[in-house]
Motif scaffolding. Sequence first.
Motif, PDB file in Angstrom:
ATOM      1  N   ASP A 156      56.988  19.204  31.042  1.00 26.86           N
ATOM      2  CA  ASP A 156      56.363  17.854  31.276  1.00 26.86           C
ATOM      3  C   ASP A 156      55.329  17.746  32.384  1.00 26.86           C
ATOM      4  OD1 ASP A 156      58.400  18.364  32.994  1.00 26.86           O
ATOM      5  OD2 ASP A 156      59.446  16.521  32.644  1.00 26.86           O
ATOM      6  N   GLN A 157      55.783  18.507  33.591  1.00 31.77           N
ATOM      7  CA  GLN A 157      55.012  18.387  34.747  1.00 31.77           C
ATOM      8  C   GLN A 157      53.715  19.060  34.518  1.00 31.77           C
ATOM      9  OE1 GLN A 157      55.417  16.365  37.121  1.00 31.77           O
ATOM     10  NE2 GLN A 157      57.635  15.633  36.160  1.00 31.77           N
ATOM     11  N   ARG A 158      53.776  20.272  33.902  1.00 32.21           N
ATOM     12  CA  ARG A 158      52.659  20.915  33.608  1.00 32.21           C
ATOM     13  C   ARG A 158      51.655  20.387  32.705  1.00 32.21           C
ATOM     14  NH1 ARG A 158      54.554  27.479  32.641  1.00 32.21           N
ATOM     15  NH2 ARG A 158      55.964  27.446  34.483  1.00 32.21           N
ATOM     16  N   LEU A 159      52.366  19.477  31.694  1.00 28.79           N
ATOM     17  CA  LEU A 159      51.471  18.936  31.003  1.00 28.79           C
ATOM     18  C   LEU A 159      50.737  17.652  31.583  1.00 28.79           C
ATOM     19  CD1 LEU A 159      50.180  18.157  27.994  1.00 28.79           C
ATOM     20  CD2 LEU A 159      52.622  16.889  27.497  1.00 28.79           C
ATOM     21  N   VAL A 160      51.324  17.038  32.497  1.00 24.93           N
ATOM     22  CA  VAL A 160      50.605  16.090  33.388  1.00 24.93           C
ATOM     23  C   VAL A 160      49.437  16.472  33.985  1.00 24.93           C
ATOM     24  CG1 VAL A 160      51.210  14.465  35.461  1.00 24.93           C
ATOM     25  CG2 VAL A 160      52.792  14.882  33.451  1.00 24.93           C
ATOM     26  N   LYS A 161      49.543  17.560  34.751  1.00 21.11           N
ATOM     27  CA  LYS A 161      48.715  18.249  35.494  1.00 21.11           C
ATOM     28  C   LYS A 161      47.577  18.868  34.542  1.00 21.11           C
ATOM     29  CE  LYS A 161      51.472  20.445  38.993  1.00 21.11           C
ATOM     30  NZ  LYS A 161      52.082  21.440  39.790  1.00 21.11           N
ATOM     31  N   HIS A 162      47.663  19.181  33.160  1.00 20.50           N
ATOM     32  CA  HIS A 162      46.503  19.479  32.526  1.00 20.50           C
ATOM     33  C   HIS A 162      45.876  18.341  31.885  1.00 20.50           C
ATOM     34  CE1 HIS A 162      47.329  23.597  31.945  1.00 20.50           C
ATOM     35  NE2 HIS A 162      48.622  23.537  31.058  1.00 20.50           N
ATOM     36  N   ASN A 163      46.465  17.211  31.969  1.00 18.31           N
ATOM     37  CA  ASN A 163      45.832  15.821  31.317  1.00 18.31           C
ATOM     38  C   ASN A 163      44.877  15.463  32.684  1.00 18.31           C
ATOM     39  OD1 ASN A 163      45.607  13.407  29.626  1.00 18.31           O
ATOM     40  ND2 ASN A 163      46.738  12.364  31.393  1.00 18.31           N
TER      41      ASN A 163
END
Length: 306
Positions: free
Chosen positions: A241-248
Amino acid sequence: MMHTRKRIFRSPPTGPRVQFTDPFSVSPYNNMASRKRKADDDNDDMSVSPLSSPALPSRPIVRPSKKIRQANDDVAARPLSLPRLLETLTNDQLRTVLQTICERHPEIGHEVVTSAPRPTVACALDILAGYRGKLHDATPLGHTNSDYAYFRVKQQLAALLDAISDFTAQFLPPLEQQTNISLQFLDGATKVIHELPDWENQSHRHHKDVAYDEISAAWALVITEASKRGGGFIVHTGGWDQRLVKHNQQSGGKMGQAINALAVEVGWQGQNPFTDTPAPSGRDPNSILNQLINGTYGSPVRVGPW
């Protein structure tokens, strides 16, 4: 009257005296020679005596036979056998030959698809890195974002985007049942999309925008399917979830579909990880998954007023 005969004595003939040796006579010389021969015979008997040195049975010495390759009189030209021919082909040549055969014979192509092992995440990302390297090598120096550079690398750019799309579909459920494997590939593929050029011409940027839309939809699909199987726990504890936030954030907010799926499907945490506001959730607070997260699994469940 008696007549007396006169004896006439003749002297022996004169001349050289010849000495005749009797072969049956024993002389000192012959005696010594016979003794010597007897001593030699005794020594020979002692040398072959079984008490002094036992005689070993004689064995024939076997010498290794040397195979001599003789010249063939009927030497003629002939093509290489299949194993020898395959040894001479590079990976690209072998891939081209195999692809051509599969296109001519669809049944062979089907056999290859069903028999070949599934690609791993590392293998797929290595292939994407190879396409990314070809794109970088084709980019002219000093013209990274210009129209001139775009037309120079258009073919390499299309090849990279096609590879990302094809491999993304390979790692989506139901083909890939393990959530971690799907997310590992999506994480690496998203990083490759981040590295695509930001062209000066707005019309050329649609390639990257489309790539973000597709990868965002893939994230959303994996998260949704994982939540149906209780995989939301993996998404949260694995830090996805945190990685996806950074990708966004790195994409400039172009992965909204994935973010929305994460907010809805991982809403059992009780708080939206992106806005600090409660996330929508229709889950039962007494579900096993929530109890595992809250550390209350196995405790008495309160039913009605106490």
